[in-house]
Scaffold this motif. Structure first.
Motif, PDB file in Angstrom:
ATOM      1  N   ASN A 238      64.425 -26.498  35.562  1.00 41.14           N
ATOM      2  CA  ASN A 238      63.816 -27.888  35.244  1.00 41.14           C
ATOM      3  C   ASN A 238      64.973 -28.712  34.586  1.00 41.14           C
ATOM      4  OD1 ASN A 238      61.575 -26.821  36.327  1.00 41.14           O
ATOM      5  ND2 ASN A 238      60.685 -26.139  34.525  1.00 41.14           N
ATOM      6  N   LYS A 239      66.160 -28.225  34.289  1.00 41.24           N
ATOM      7  CA  LYS A 239      67.016 -28.935  33.339  1.00 41.24           C
ATOM      8  C   LYS A 239      67.052 -30.276  33.717  1.00 41.24           C
ATOM      9  CE  LYS A 239      69.749 -25.567  31.060  1.00 41.24           C
ATOM     10  NZ  LYS A 239      70.974 -24.917  31.081  1.00 41.24           N
ATOM     11  N   ALA A 240      67.942 -30.582  35.155  1.00 38.35           N
ATOM     12  CA  ALA A 240      68.115 -31.629  35.630  1.00 38.35           C
ATOM     13  C   ALA A 240      66.900 -32.613  36.012  1.00 38.35           C
ATOM     14  CB  ALA A 240      68.671 -31.535  37.117  1.00 38.35           C
ATOM     15  N   ALA A 241      65.672 -32.274  36.180  1.00 38.98           N
ATOM     16  CA  ALA A 241      64.647 -33.085  36.452  1.00 38.98           C
ATOM     17  C   ALA A 241      64.208 -33.679  35.166  1.00 38.98           C
ATOM     18  CB  ALA A 241      63.574 -32.314  37.094  1.00 38.98           C
ATOM     19  N   LEU A 242      64.237 -32.806  33.982  1.00 43.69           N
ATOM     20  CA  LEU A 242      63.891 -33.406  32.750  1.00 43.69           C
ATOM     21  C   LEU A 242      64.957 -34.281  32.014  1.00 43.69           C
ATOM     22  CD1 LEU A 242      62.364 -30.063  31.294  1.00 43.69           C
ATOM     23  CD2 LEU A 242      60.938 -31.969  31.871  1.00 43.69           C
ATOM     24  N   ASN A 243      66.074 -34.090  32.376  1.00 39.68           N
ATOM     25  CA  ASN A 243      67.066 -35.091  31.874  1.00 39.68           C
ATOM     26  C   ASN A 243      66.997 -35.411  30.291  1.00 39.68           C
ATOM     27  OD1 ASN A 243      69.306 -36.335  31.939  1.00 39.68           O
ATOM     28  ND2 ASN A 243      68.705 -38.048  33.623  1.00 39.68           N
ATOM     29  N   GLY A 244      66.666 -36.420  29.982  1.00 39.43           N
ATOM     30  CA  GLY A 244      66.608 -37.135  28.900  1.00 39.43           C
ATOM     31  C   GLY A 244      65.748 -36.351  27.709  1.00 39.43           C
ATOM     32  N   GLU A 245      64.613 -35.747  28.263  1.00 39.52           N
ATOM     33  CA  GLU A 245      63.673 -34.939  27.414  1.00 39.52           C
ATOM     34  C   GLU A 245      64.357 -33.695  27.017  1.00 39.52           C
ATOM     35  OE1 GLU A 245      59.132 -35.632  27.658  1.00 39.52           O
ATOM     36  OE2 GLU A 245      59.978 -35.460  29.833  1.00 39.52           O
ATOM     37  N   TYR A 246      64.936 -33.169  27.985  1.00 39.74           N
ATOM     38  CA  TYR A 246      65.566 -31.832  27.652  1.00 39.74           C
ATOM     39  C   TYR A 246      66.652 -32.104  26.562  1.00 39.74           C
ATOM     40  CZ  TYR A 246      68.151 -27.474  28.132  1.00 39.74           C
ATOM     41  OH  TYR A 246      68.722 -26.199  27.938  1.00 39.74           O
ATOM     42  N   GLN A 247      67.665 -33.118  26.714  1.00 44.29           N
ATOM     43  CA  GLN A 247      68.540 -33.409  25.761  1.00 44.29           C
ATOM     44  C   GLN A 247      68.107 -33.603  24.404  1.00 44.29           C
ATOM     45  OE1 GLN A 247      72.068 -32.754  26.447  1.00 44.29           O
ATOM     46  NE2 GLN A 247      71.862 -32.961  23.989  1.00 44.29           N
ATOM     47  N   GLN A 248      66.964 -34.363  24.391  1.00 50.18           N
ATOM     48  CA  GLN A 248      66.198 -34.795  22.843  1.00 50.18           C
ATOM     49  C   GLN A 248      65.829 -33.139  22.330  1.00 50.18           C
ATOM     50  OE1 GLN A 248      62.451 -36.834  23.139  1.00 50.18           O
ATOM     51  NE2 GLN A 248      63.312 -38.345  22.017  1.00 50.18           N
ATOM     52  N   PHE A 249      65.145 -32.411  23.221  1.00 46.54           N
ATOM     53  CA  PHE A 249      64.732 -31.335  22.536  1.00 46.54           C
ATOM     54  C   PHE A 249      66.123 -30.309  22.007  1.00 46.54           C
ATOM     55  CE2 PHE A 249      64.847 -26.648  23.495  1.00 46.54           C
ATOM     56  CZ  PHE A 249      63.758 -26.176  22.602  1.00 46.54           C
ATOM     57  N   ILE A 250      67.172 -30.514  22.639  1.00 40.97           N
ATOM     58  CA  ILE A 250      68.323 -29.648  22.117  1.00 40.97           C
ATOM     59  C   ILE A 250      68.768 -30.308  20.908  1.00 40.97           C
ATOM     60  CG2 ILE A 250      70.730 -29.301  22.827  1.00 40.97           C
ATOM     61  CD1 ILE A 250      68.808 -27.564  24.345  1.00 40.97           C
ATOM     62  N   ASP A 251      68.753 -31.688  20.758  1.00 43.39           N
ATOM     63  CA  ASP A 251      69.207 -32.307  19.998  1.00 43.39           C
ATOM     64  C   ASP A 251      68.342 -32.123  18.338  1.00 43.39           C
ATOM     65  OD1 ASP A 251      71.399 -33.429  21.183  1.00 43.39           O
ATOM     66  OD2 ASP A 251      70.325 -35.369  21.508  1.00 43.39           O
ATOM     67  N   PHE A 252      67.179 -32.086  18.809  1.00 41.50           N
ATOM     68  CA  PHE A 252      66.108 -31.897  17.753  1.00 41.50           C
ATOM     69  C   PHE A 252      65.991 -30.221  17.329  1.00 41.50           C
ATOM     70  CE2 PHE A 252      63.116 -35.583  19.189  1.00 41.50           C
ATOM     71  CZ  PHE A 252      63.850 -36.421  18.199  1.00 41.50           C
ATOM     72  N   SER A 253      66.163 -29.357  18.252  1.00 38.61           N
ATOM     73  CA  SER A 253      66.495 -27.835  17.801  1.00 38.61           C
ATOM     74  C   SER A 253      67.713 -27.703  16.971  1.00 38.61           C
ATOM     75  CB  SER A 253      66.577 -27.019  19.146  1.00 38.61           C
ATOM     76  OG  SER A 253      66.608 -25.794  18.921  1.00 38.61           O
ATOM     77  N   ARG A 284      56.414 -26.097  21.416  1.00 37.69           N
ATOM     78  CA  ARG A 284      55.291 -26.282  22.283  1.00 37.69           C
ATOM     79  C   ARG A 284      55.446 -27.434  22.882  1.00 37.69           C
ATOM     80  NH1 ARG A 284      50.275 -26.128  17.898  1.00 37.69           N
ATOM     81  NH2 ARG A 284      48.970 -26.009  19.930  1.00 37.69           N
ATOM     82  N   HIS A 285      56.140 -28.345  22.665  1.00 37.92           N
ATOM     83  CA  HIS A 285      56.438 -29.502  23.350  1.00 37.92           C
ATOM     84  C   HIS A 285      57.449 -29.290  24.492  1.00 37.92           C
ATOM     85  CE1 HIS A 285      57.408 -33.722  24.593  1.00 37.92           C
ATOM     86  NE2 HIS A 285      58.704 -33.402  24.459  1.00 37.92           N
ATOM     87  N   PHE A 286      58.327 -28.066  24.429  1.00 40.45           N
ATOM     88  CA  PHE A 286      59.327 -27.729  25.212  1.00 40.45           C
ATOM     89  C   PHE A 286      58.427 -26.917  26.172  1.00 40.45           C
ATOM     90  CE2 PHE A 286      62.326 -24.501  27.094  1.00 40.45           C
ATOM     91  CZ  PHE A 286      63.314 -25.571  27.438  1.00 40.45           C
ATOM     92  N   ALA A 287      57.452 -26.237  25.756  1.00 45.21           N
ATOM     93  CA  ALA A 287      56.721 -25.514  27.013  1.00 45.21           C
ATOM     94  C   ALA A 287      55.768 -26.431  27.890  1.00 45.21           C
ATOM     95  CB  ALA A 287      55.666 -24.523  26.324  1.00 45.21           C
ATOM     96  N   ARG A 288      55.207 -27.602  27.038  1.00 42.84           N
ATOM     97  CA  ARG A 288      54.603 -28.662  27.960  1.00 42.84           C
ATOM     98  C   ARG A 288      55.525 -29.424  29.052  1.00 42.84           C
ATOM     99  NH1 ARG A 288      51.940 -29.421  22.951  1.00 42.84           N
ATOM    100  NH2 ARG A 288      53.400 -31.109  22.300  1.00 42.84           N
ATOM    101  N   ILE A 289      56.705 -29.835  28.641  1.00 39.60           N
ATOM    102  CA  ILE A 289      57.485 -30.509  29.542  1.00 39.60           C
ATOM    103  C   ILE A 289      58.006 -29.623  30.596  1.00 39.60           C
ATOM    104  CG2 ILE A 289      57.898 -32.298  28.025  1.00 39.60           C
ATOM    105  CD1 ILE A 289      60.942 -31.167  27.688  1.00 39.60           C
ATOM    106  N   ASN A 290      58.178 -28.387  30.335  1.00 40.80           N
ATOM    107  CA  ASN A 290      58.660 -27.325  31.397  1.00 40.80           C
ATOM    108  C   ASN A 290      57.500 -26.578  32.213  1.00 40.80           C
ATOM    109  OD1 ASN A 290      61.417 -26.848  31.496  1.00 40.80           O
ATOM    110  ND2 ASN A 290      61.202 -27.169  29.360  1.00 40.80           N
TER     111      ASN A 290
END
Length: 360
Positions: A238-253, A284-290
């Motif tokens: 799912n990484k490519a499709a999520l794009n900015g949301e995935y990177q935001q999760f990484i930054d927050f983590s 929990r947010h990561f689970a929802r977007i994935n």
């Protein structure tokens, strides 16, 4: 007979984020072990035997018209990979190969064979590497064991951070950051194993942490096993499709875990507890977007009970089953917490932090 052991592990924070470079996680080694015993044999063939693993199920997936066996949950695949890479390293040290028997004994599963989620594949890899090195009288450090184990484990799993390998090798509480997987693949393609394990691995960081006095780690088992490798497959897809949301999760983590590390360094239990709660919401947010299940209802119940008794709680590891963890302090009503867990089908695990001997 030579016997080596490796402890199980639990993730405290930073799951999924730790798959990426420069994104740390915190793990702990626990005092349940896999033991590997090795003995020289004079027969024509050596054996590999495990009482726990002899009846393991084989998983398979459909790829088009093909049935493909998925061996990533089969402990013998990790044992064979550990033997292969460790013997390759020993051969490069001009060690003469011998025949031997390996016997594996595990505390990391329940009495009826269900997995607690304590990292049995990592622990059996580490224990096997250590046993073979000692069998051949090859001196070893924690760093060498980690690197040989990480290469062996990754050759089977094909994903993951190898944080569970680090916890099994170094013990105690650790902050961990994964290495550059593409760099490692390239190095293994054109260098000897001895050269690769002697190099500094880009991105790899392993830092030992000391918990504040009064911090109490509690562990509850949902009694529902989960598969880390398949959950990681889904999120990687799912990484490519999520794009900015995935990177935001990484930054927050990253930000969350770095704050938690500060809590360890400054002996601040409340800061650690605060970031445990932040990390829960991030996951929990990561689970929802994935569109994956991380915090299943049984784990939500585990967490909510712990919070009502004054602890800070979240899932541990990939989720979808296995364990939840609680950071408790003097204000936490531990007795009431465990009693309510049991009433709701959650099993408190009587585990403690395991400190390994440091080998430079």
């Amino acid at each position: 007979m030579i016997t080596e052991q490796a402890p199980g592990k639990l993730y405290i924070a930073g799951e999924y984020g730790v798959l990426e470079p420069d994104c740390p996680a915190i793990l702990v080694a626990v005092n349940q072990f896999i033991r590997v015993s090795i003995t020289k044999t004079n027969s024509a063939a050596g054996i590999i035997h495990s009482r726990q693993y002899s009846q393991d199920s084989i998983h398979w997936v459909r790829r088009g018209f093909k049935m493909v066996i998925d061996n990533r949950d089969n402990p013998f695949e990790y044992i064979l990979a550990a033997i292969s890479y460790t013997e390759r390293f020993c051969l490069e040290q001009h060690v003469k190969m011998k025949l031997y028997d390996l016997h594996i004994n595990s505390d990391l599963d329940s009495s009826d064979g269900k997995k607690y989620g304590l990292g049995s594949s990592a622990a059996v890899t580490v224990a096997t590497v250590k046993a073979i090195l000692r069998f051949y009288n090859v001196p070893f450090s924690n760093e060498l064991v980690y690197k040989l184990s990480a290469i062996s484990h990754y050759s089977v799993q094909g994903n993951g951070s190898a944080g569970d390998i680090a916890a099994s090798v170094y013990g105690g509480w650790i902050a961990y950051q994964t290495f550059d997987k593409n760099w490692l693949k390239q190095e293994l393609n054109h260098k000897t194993l001895s050269e690769v394990v002697s190099e500094a691995w880009p991105g790899l960081k392993i830092q030992l942490l000391t918990p504040p006095v009064g911090l109490n780690l509690m562990i509850g088992w949902s009694q529902q096993p989960a598969s880390t490798s398949r959950l990681v497959d889904e999120t990687n897809a799912n990484k490519a499709a999520l794009n900015g949301e995935y990177q935001q999760f990484i930054d927050f983590s990253r930000q969350c875990v770095l704050e938690m590390i500060n809590g360890f360094e400054n002996k601040d239990i409340h800061l650690i507890q605060k970031q445990i709660r932040v990390n829960r919401q991030l996951l929990r947010h990561f689970a929802r977007i994935n569109q994956i299940a991380i915090e299943i209802p049984r784990l939500s119940k585990l967490i909510n009970i712990a919070e009502s008794c004054g602890g800070a709680a979240k899932t541990s590891g990939a989720g979808n089953g296995d364990c939840g963890i609680v950071i408790a302090d003097a204000q936490t009503d531990v007795t009431a917490l465990e009693q309510e867990w049991r009433q709701n089908g959650i099993m408190p695990l009587d585990l403690h932090v395991h400190q390994s001997k440091i080998k430079q």
